[in-house]
Structures are given as structure tokens and as C-alpha cells.
Design an enzyme around this catalytic site. Structure first.
Site: not given
Length: 244
Positions: A76-78, A80, A104
Site C-alpha cells: 500500500h502506498s510506498l 506498492a 494499493s
């Protein structure tokens, strides 16, 4: 039934333990394996990283010791971006590709110029705290805790550098399916999310969920359903091939 390992990469400022509760909510054939990053959690004493590919290579080498196919990657975020880089690093180390990559809550690697504008260099402590507040993922009680913030802000600064210094490179796309999750009220645009399709020659999907940047917690059950449903397809396919 053969187990499928799900490697989960945390978002900026977080420990991999943010995924620990998923263990009891996923079926037994999915082996959840949170990947802790240096400088946080159980690896608090290790130096923080600011080079995305070097970190991904280190994590891939560490996981390769025990990792067996089939496996999938979620971030998720970083996380991903790290998950995508780990997929490439594992492939370069001779590992099979993941059966799926879940990206994500962030823009695709090739569409980060606008998304990351203003995050290339660390901000003042006050600005970093305001950034955390704007994401609506940290309580005011935590933000007001000076001792806790003194531990969190150095990690967050390093993570901003990981993202701000990251630049896409020309390379062969992955062959595995890429599944993208986005929050309808998050800052990543639909175009930036669809840009993840450039990362693979395999199938591609986008699921938009209600919520902001931390929709993975706000709508955890729906996120886990997307992961389970997609992995179930790949898992059954692997089982058929293995039994042939």
C-alpha cells in the site's frame, strides 16, 4: 491444498505489523507474511533506507532464503512501489514471478511526477505532522505525543525520500497479473492508477473502494475480499497445473 505466501509491504512511516490482523481473516491456504523494513518494528536498530531499488534488492535477497512458489505481493502506498521493485528483484535473482502483484493506494511508477510533487525532500517536523494529519490515518492523540513522534518522524522522512527520489527505468514488464486498489477519495487519480497496467504483460484490474488514503483499514473486509477472490483464481489454476 498448497499454501500461497502473501508478502505484504507497509506504507510510509509504518511497521509491517499493520497487516498482522489479516492473518485471522484470510483463508488457511493464504500464508500471510508481513515484510518488515529496516529501521522500524523488530528491525528498529538497522539503518533506514532512501534508495528504493537497493532496499527492494535487500528485501528480495532476504526473502529468497525461505520463499517458495507460489507467492503474491501486496503493498500500500510506498509499499506498492516496493512490492513492484521486489517482484523485479526476485525475478533477477532467479525466482519465479509472483502469481499476482497487488498495488494499493498510489500512482503507477511511470506517473509519479505530479503525484510526488512536493515530497522529494523532507519537510520540517511541523509540516510532516500536518501531512500525517491530512491523510486522516493518525489520531490527534498520537500526533500530540512528542516521544512517539520523535521515533516516527525520522522514518517518515526517509520514506518521503524513498518515494521522492524514485525514478522508473526501462525494463521488461512483469508477466504476472497486476491488481490495483484505489480509494475514491484518495489523491491518486484514476489515470494514475490505470498507469499500473504498463507494469505487466499479464492481466490487469482496478478496484475502487470508498474512503481516502487509508481505505485499506476503513474498508478492510472489502480489501481482503478483493485479495482473496483474485488469489483464489490464481491458486486454483496453480493447483490444476500441479496435479496435471
Amino acid at each position: 491444498m498448497t499454501q500461497l505466501t502473501l508478502l505484504c509491504l507497509p506504507y510510509s512511516g509504518a511497521s509491517a505489523m499493520v497487516y498482522s490482523r489479516w492473518r485471522r481473516k484470510l483463508p488457511e491456504w493464504i500464508k500471510l507474511q508481513p515484510v518488515e523494513l529496516p529501521g522500524r518494528g523488530a528491525r528498529f536498530g538497522e539503518p533506514l533506507h532512501t534508495d528504493m531499488r537497493r532496499l527492494a534488492r535487500q528485501l528480495a535477497e532476504e526473502q529468497l532464503v525461505t520463499l517458495k512458489a507460489p507467492y503474491a505481493l501486496f503493498g500500500h502506498s510506498l509499499g506498492a512501489l516496493l512490492a513492484c521493485e521486489m517482484a523485479h528483484a526476485l525475478r533477477s535473482l532467479g525466482s519465479p514471478e509472483p502469481v499476482a502483484l497487488f498495488a494499493s493506494g498510489t500512482a503507477a511508477p511511470t506517473m509519479r511526477a505530479d503525484y510526488d510533487r512536493g515530497f522529494a525532500e523532507p519537510k520540517s517536523d511541523a509540516e510532516l505532522i500536518e501531512q500525517l494529519r491530512s491523510l486522516n490515518g493518525t489520531s490527534e492523540e498520537v500526533l500530540a505525543n512528542a516521544e512517539l513522534m520523535s521515533l516516527t518522524l525520522p522514518v517518515l522522512r526517509a520514506d518521503f525520500l524513498l518515494c521522492g527520489r524514485f525514478e522508473p527505468v526501462e525494463r521488461a514488464p512483469l508477466k504476472c497479473p497486476v491488481h490495483v486498489l484505489g480509494g475514491k477519495a484518495d489523491r491518486a487519480s484514476t489515470e494514475q492508477l490505470i498507469g499500473w497496467s504498463r507494469e505487466t504483460r499479464g492481466s490487469f484490474s482496478v478496484d475502487m473502494l470508498a474512503g481516502g488514503h487509508f481505505f485499506i483499514h476503513e474498508h478492510e473486509a472489502k480489501v481482503l475480499k478483493v485479495i482473496k477472490d483474485q488469489l483464489d483464481i490464481h491458486h486454483r489454476r496453480h493447483a490444476i497445473v500441479a496435479s496435471a
